[in-house]
Design a protein around this motif. Sequence first.
Motif, PDB file in Angstrom:
ATOM      1  N   GLU A   1       0.828  -1.206   0.000  1.00  0.00           N
ATOM      2  CA  GLU A   1       0.000   0.000   0.000  1.00  0.00           C
ATOM      3  C   GLU A   1       0.865   1.260   0.000  1.00  0.00           C
ATOM      4  N   VAL A   2       1.974   1.197   0.749  1.00  0.00           N
ATOM      5  CA  VAL A   2       2.903   2.328   0.775  1.00  0.00           C
ATOM      6  C   VAL A   2       3.538   2.535  -0.601  1.00  0.00           C
ATOM      7  N   ILE A   3       3.904   1.421  -1.244  1.00  0.00           N
ATOM      8  CA  ILE A   3       4.540   1.513  -2.556  1.00  0.00           C
ATOM      9  C   ILE A   3       3.561   2.058  -3.586  1.00  0.00           C
ATOM     10  N   VAL A   4       2.307   1.603  -3.525  1.00  0.00           N
ATOM     11  CA  VAL A   4       1.301   2.107  -4.459  1.00  0.00           C
ATOM     12  C   VAL A   4       1.047   3.593  -4.209  1.00  0.00           C
ATOM     13  N   SER A   5       1.052   4.002  -2.936  1.00  0.00           N
ATOM     14  CA  SER A   5       0.870   5.423  -2.610  1.00  0.00           C
ATOM     15  C   SER A   5       2.020   6.252  -3.161  1.00  0.00           C
ATOM     16  N   PHE A   6       3.233   5.711  -3.064  1.00  0.00           N
ATOM     17  CA  PHE A   6       4.381   6.420  -3.632  1.00  0.00           C
ATOM     18  C   PHE A   6       4.257   6.515  -5.145  1.00  0.00           C
TER      19      PHE A   6
ATOM     20  N   TYR B   1     -15.841  26.067   3.364  1.00  0.00           N
ATOM     21  CA  TYR B   1     -15.034  25.201   4.216  1.00  0.00           C
ATOM     22  C   TYR B   1     -15.805  24.857   5.485  1.00  0.00           C
ATOM     23  N   ASN B   2     -15.663  23.613   5.933  1.00  0.00           N
ATOM     24  CA  ASN B   2     -16.261  23.226   7.216  1.00  0.00           C
ATOM     25  C   ASN B   2     -15.217  23.098   8.321  1.00  0.00           C
ATOM     26  N   GLY B   3     -13.944  23.355   7.980  1.00  0.00           N
ATOM     27  CA  GLY B   3     -12.885  23.330   8.989  1.00  0.00           C
ATOM     28  C   GLY B   3     -12.227  21.980   9.161  1.00  0.00           C
ATOM     29  N   ARG B   4     -12.690  20.971   8.444  1.00  0.00           N
ATOM     30  CA  ARG B   4     -12.146  19.628   8.600  1.00  0.00           C
ATOM     31  C   ARG B   4     -11.057  19.382   7.573  1.00  0.00           C
ATOM     32  N   ILE B   5      -9.894  18.891   8.006  1.00  0.00           N
ATOM     33  CA  ILE B   5      -8.773  18.560   7.125  1.00  0.00           C
ATOM     34  C   ILE B   5      -8.737  17.048   6.947  1.00  0.00           C
ATOM     35  N   VAL B   6      -8.742  16.606   5.694  1.00  0.00           N
ATOM     36  CA  VAL B   6      -8.790  15.182   5.374  1.00  0.00           C
ATOM     37  C   VAL B   6      -7.492  14.787   4.674  1.00  0.00           C
ATOM     38  N   ARG B   7      -6.911  13.678   5.116  1.00  0.00           N
ATOM     39  CA  ARG B   7      -5.699  13.136   4.483  1.00  0.00           C
ATOM     40  C   ARG B   7      -6.042  11.804   3.829  1.00  0.00           C
ATOM     41  N   ILE B   8      -5.762  11.711   2.535  1.00  0.00           N
ATOM     42  CA  ILE B   8      -6.114  10.543   1.744  1.00  0.00           C
ATOM     43  C   ILE B   8      -4.850   9.950   1.137  1.00  0.00           C
ATOM     44  N   ALA B   9      -4.727   8.615   1.190  1.00  0.00           N
ATOM     45  CA  ALA B   9      -3.571   7.940   0.599  1.00  0.00           C
ATOM     46  C   ALA B   9      -3.533   8.176  -0.902  1.00  0.00           C
TER      47      ALA B   9
END
Length: 303
Positions: free
Chosen positions: A95-100, A149-157
Amino acid sequence: MLDTIIRFFSQPYAMQLLVAIIGIILILIIRSFIEKRLNHYIKDPDSSYRTKKAVGIVGYFLIVLLISVVYRDRLGSLTVFFGIAGAGITFALQEVIVSFAGWLAILFSDIYKSGDRVLVGGIKGDVIDVGILRTTIMEIGGWVDGDLYNGRIVRIANSFVFKEPVYNYSADFPFLWDEIKVPVRFGSNYERARVMLYEAADEVVGTYSKEAEKNWDQMVKKYLIEHAQTEPLVLMVANDNWVEFTVRYVVDYKKRLGVKDELFSHILKKVESSGDVALASATFELVSAPPLTVESESTTKSI
């Protein structure tokens, strides 16, 4: 103690390690110095951010290159070990490699960039950072109506770029088509209503139409796509309750909510001052009840 240090550094691998450490420290210091100096020369936040990202990538590349050069004589003997270890690491960190790999795809393609407005996996917002493994998005919508904006920060792979569609609102054509519906009462002056809607649309979004037309001409040259109408369009349809007008127009993707508010304000002012155009509302027709006959033992009375 001194003899031990001298014997240690007399070994070839020790000197290689020392050169690698010193080289990495120098690269990191130079990279940090360049990033700090960029704030004095580049005032535009977007350009500054992109330049810092590029400097960081170059710094990592130089570190890898330095290690490869320093240990070039040992790379051959480590090939078999790295091959066996690499297979296990690839399986464990797939999963890390695919994200890279997704990061590389984002970096060298037009999927999106920092500052773009995207919709990914049900998350809509503005991209504020593209990291090696994750993309950071400032979310809009949710419990907040409209494109706010609703103030929420989202982090996606970053791996999602290979698994899900990516909707980009601002890549090559930074405009959207939007529309509003205006109900007009039966018996109004329909031609006058149409003219007023065209006038209101031209006053509010006329400038966007001209800019959008220029951008669309570039789209036609880049993609196999037909010409599209960027001028406001007013369509009419009659239903059971009223005559419904639809105003379709082009707007900047970041100003959709504000433009809709301004457009409605112009339309309401024109309708109120027209005299022969009235907005419609839901109406209900009451149907009279049929005659009711009441019978008794003494008399029979019809109601």
